[in-house]
Design a protein around this motif. Sequence first.
Motif, PDB file in Angstrom:
ATOM      1  N   ARG A  37       0.845  -1.197   0.000  1.00  0.00           N
ATOM      2  CA  ARG A  37       0.000   0.000   0.000  1.00  0.00           C
ATOM      3  C   ARG A  37       0.875   1.241   0.000  1.00  0.00           C
ATOM      4  N   GLU A  38       0.282   2.371  -0.361  1.00  0.00           N
ATOM      5  CA  GLU A  38       1.010   3.632  -0.282  1.00  0.00           C
ATOM      6  C   GLU A  38       0.876   4.165   1.143  1.00  0.00           C
ATOM      7  N   PRO A  39       1.975   4.254   1.894  1.00  0.00           N
ATOM      8  CA  PRO A  39       1.911   4.606   3.318  1.00  0.00           C
ATOM      9  C   PRO A  39       1.874   6.128   3.574  1.00  0.00           C
ATOM     10  N   ILE A  40       0.735   6.726   3.366  1.00  0.00           N
ATOM     11  CA  ILE A  40       0.568   8.172   3.510  1.00  0.00           C
ATOM     12  C   ILE A  40       1.026   8.693   4.882  1.00  0.00           C
ATOM     13  N   PRO A  41       0.687   8.032   6.001  1.00  0.00           N
ATOM     14  CA  PRO A  41       1.160   8.544   7.303  1.00  0.00           C
ATOM     15  C   PRO A  41       2.690   8.618   7.398  1.00  0.00           C
ATOM     16  N   LEU A  42       3.370   7.694   6.737  1.00  0.00           N
ATOM     17  CA  LEU A  42       4.837   7.716   6.731  1.00  0.00           C
ATOM     18  C   LEU A  42       5.348   8.967   6.044  1.00  0.00           C
ATOM     19  N   PHE A  43       4.728   9.359   4.949  1.00  0.00           N
ATOM     20  CA  PHE A  43       5.155  10.548   4.215  1.00  0.00           C
ATOM     21  C   PHE A  43       5.070  11.791   5.092  1.00  0.00           C
ATOM     22  N   GLU A  44       4.014  11.892   5.869  1.00  0.00           N
ATOM     23  CA  GLU A  44       3.851  13.040   6.773  1.00  0.00           C
ATOM     24  C   GLU A  44       4.970  13.086   7.801  1.00  0.00           C
ATOM     25  N   ILE A  45       5.341  11.933   8.332  1.00  0.00           N
ATOM     26  CA  ILE A  45       6.420  11.861   9.326  1.00  0.00           C
ATOM     27  C   ILE A  45       7.751  12.256   8.691  1.00  0.00           C
ATOM     28  N   ILE A  46       8.012  11.751   7.500  1.00  0.00           N
ATOM     29  CA  ILE A  46       9.272  12.063   6.812  1.00  0.00           C
ATOM     30  C   ILE A  46       9.382  13.568   6.564  1.00  0.00           C
ATOM     31  N   LEU A  47       8.344  14.152   6.008  1.00  0.00           N
ATOM     32  CA  LEU A  47       8.371  15.593   5.707  1.00  0.00           C
ATOM     33  C   LEU A  47       8.500  16.423   6.977  1.00  0.00           C
ATOM     34  N   LYS A  48       7.792  16.049   8.015  1.00  0.00           N
ATOM     35  CA  LYS A  48       7.839  16.779   9.291  1.00  0.00           C
ATOM     36  C   LYS A  48       9.245  16.769   9.895  1.00  0.00           C
ATOM     37  N   ASN A  49      10.000  15.718   9.586  1.00  0.00           N
ATOM     38  CA  ASN A  49      11.349  15.570  10.144  1.00  0.00           C
ATOM     39  C   ASN A  49      12.450  15.900   9.145  1.00  0.00           C
ATOM     40  N   GLY A  50      12.111  16.678   8.119  1.00  0.00           N
ATOM     41  CA  GLY A  50      13.120  17.187   7.203  1.00  0.00           C
ATOM     42  C   GLY A  50      13.590  16.223   6.138  1.00  0.00           C
ATOM     43  N   GLY A  51      12.832  15.178   5.881  1.00  0.00           N
ATOM     44  CA  GLY A  51      13.225  14.206   4.876  1.00  0.00           C
ATOM     45  C   GLY A  51      12.515  14.429   3.552  1.00  0.00           C
ATOM     46  N   TYR A  52      12.870  13.599   2.596  1.00  0.00           N
ATOM     47  CA  TYR A  52      12.321  13.656   1.248  1.00  0.00           C
ATOM     48  C   TYR A  52      11.956  12.244   0.828  1.00  0.00           C
ATOM     49  N   TYR A  53      10.937  12.130  -0.001  1.00  0.00           N
ATOM     50  CA  TYR A  53      10.544  10.805  -0.453  1.00  0.00           C
ATOM     51  C   TYR A  53      10.019  10.860  -1.890  1.00  0.00           C
ATOM     52  N   LEU A  54      10.010   9.694  -2.490  1.00  0.00           N
ATOM     53  CA  LEU A  54       9.396   9.488  -3.802  1.00  0.00           C
ATOM     54  C   LEU A  54       8.694   8.150  -3.715  1.00  0.00           C
ATOM     55  N   SER A  55       7.429   8.105  -4.109  1.00  0.00           N
ATOM     56  CA  SER A  55       6.710   6.830  -4.114  1.00  0.00           C
ATOM     57  C   SER A  55       6.141   6.591  -5.501  1.00  0.00           C
ATOM     58  N   TYR A  56       6.133   5.335  -5.890  1.00  0.00           N
ATOM     59  CA  TYR A  56       5.542   4.956  -7.167  1.00  0.00           C
ATOM     60  C   TYR A  56       5.110   3.502  -7.101  1.00  0.00           C
ATOM     61  N   GLN A  57       4.155   3.176  -7.933  1.00  0.00           N
ATOM     62  CA  GLN A  57       3.641   1.818  -8.005  1.00  0.00           C
ATOM     63  C   GLN A  57       4.112   1.182  -9.312  1.00  0.00           C
ATOM     64  N   ASP A  58       4.586  -0.063  -9.238  1.00  0.00           N
ATOM     65  CA  ASP A  58       5.062  -0.724 -10.447  1.00  0.00           C
ATOM     66  C   ASP A  58       3.928  -1.478 -11.144  1.00  0.00           C
ATOM     67  N   SER A  59       4.252  -2.160 -12.206  1.00  0.00           N
ATOM     68  CA  SER A  59       3.246  -2.850 -13.011  1.00  0.00           C
ATOM     69  C   SER A  59       2.584  -4.015 -12.272  1.00  0.00           C
ATOM     70  N   GLU A  60       3.215  -4.474 -11.205  1.00  0.00           N
ATOM     71  CA  GLU A  60       2.649  -5.560 -10.386  1.00  0.00           C
ATOM     72  C   GLU A  60       1.904  -5.014  -9.175  1.00  0.00           C
ATOM     73  N   GLU A  61       1.660  -3.709  -9.161  1.00  0.00           N
ATOM     74  CA  GLU A  61       0.938  -2.999  -8.108  1.00  0.00           C
ATOM     75  C   GLU A  61       1.670  -2.992  -6.762  1.00  0.00           C
ATOM     76  N   LEU A  62       2.979  -3.158  -6.808  1.00  0.00           N
ATOM     77  CA  LEU A  62       3.812  -3.058  -5.616  1.00  0.00           C
ATOM     78  C   LEU A  62       4.254  -1.602  -5.469  1.00  0.00           C
ATOM     79  N   TRP A  63       4.144  -1.086  -4.261  1.00  0.00           N
ATOM     80  CA  TRP A  63       4.595   0.287  -4.002  1.00  0.00           C
ATOM     81  C   TRP A  63       6.071   0.289  -3.654  1.00  0.00           C
ATOM     82  N   HIS A  64       6.797   1.230  -4.248  1.00  0.00           N
ATOM     83  CA  HIS A  64       8.206   1.478  -3.944  1.00  0.00           C
ATOM     84  C   HIS A  64       8.270   2.857  -3.306  1.00  0.00           C
ATOM     85  N   ILE A  65       8.886   2.943  -2.139  1.00  0.00           N
ATOM     86  CA  ILE A  65       9.025   4.218  -1.451  1.00  0.00           C
ATOM     87  C   ILE A  65      10.512   4.457  -1.236  1.00  0.00           C
ATOM     88  N   LEU A  66      11.013   5.544  -1.794  1.00  0.00           N
ATOM     89  CA  LEU A  66      12.419   5.930  -1.661  1.00  0.00           C
ATOM     90  C   LEU A  66      12.484   7.104  -0.707  1.00  0.00           C
TER      91      LEU A  66
END
Length: 80
Positions: A37-66
């Motif tokens: 799944r796309e972990p939206i709460p994680l993104f909020e934590i990362i941004l709040k703590n000065g981090g950066y992320y990129l998320s995308y879904q592949d052709s097999e519907e697996l989410w990759h979060i960098l």
Amino acid sequence: MIFLDTRELDHPLPLEMAVDAFKNLAETEVIHMFHRREPIPLFEIILKNGGYYLSYQDSEELWHILITRSPAVNLEEYRV
């Protein structure tokens, strides 16, 4: 690169694992998280703590979060 495969884990373990890895992340390191799944709460934590992320879904519907701490790291380069 730190790999976190959380596809088979239930909430809140993926979030906890990612936050713990982010806390210990060196400035230019990258976390590559795999999730069913796309972990939206994680993104909020990362941004709040000065981090950066990129998320995308592949052709097999697996989410990759960098995730990184550095604005100089181009996360697009880490897409698979």
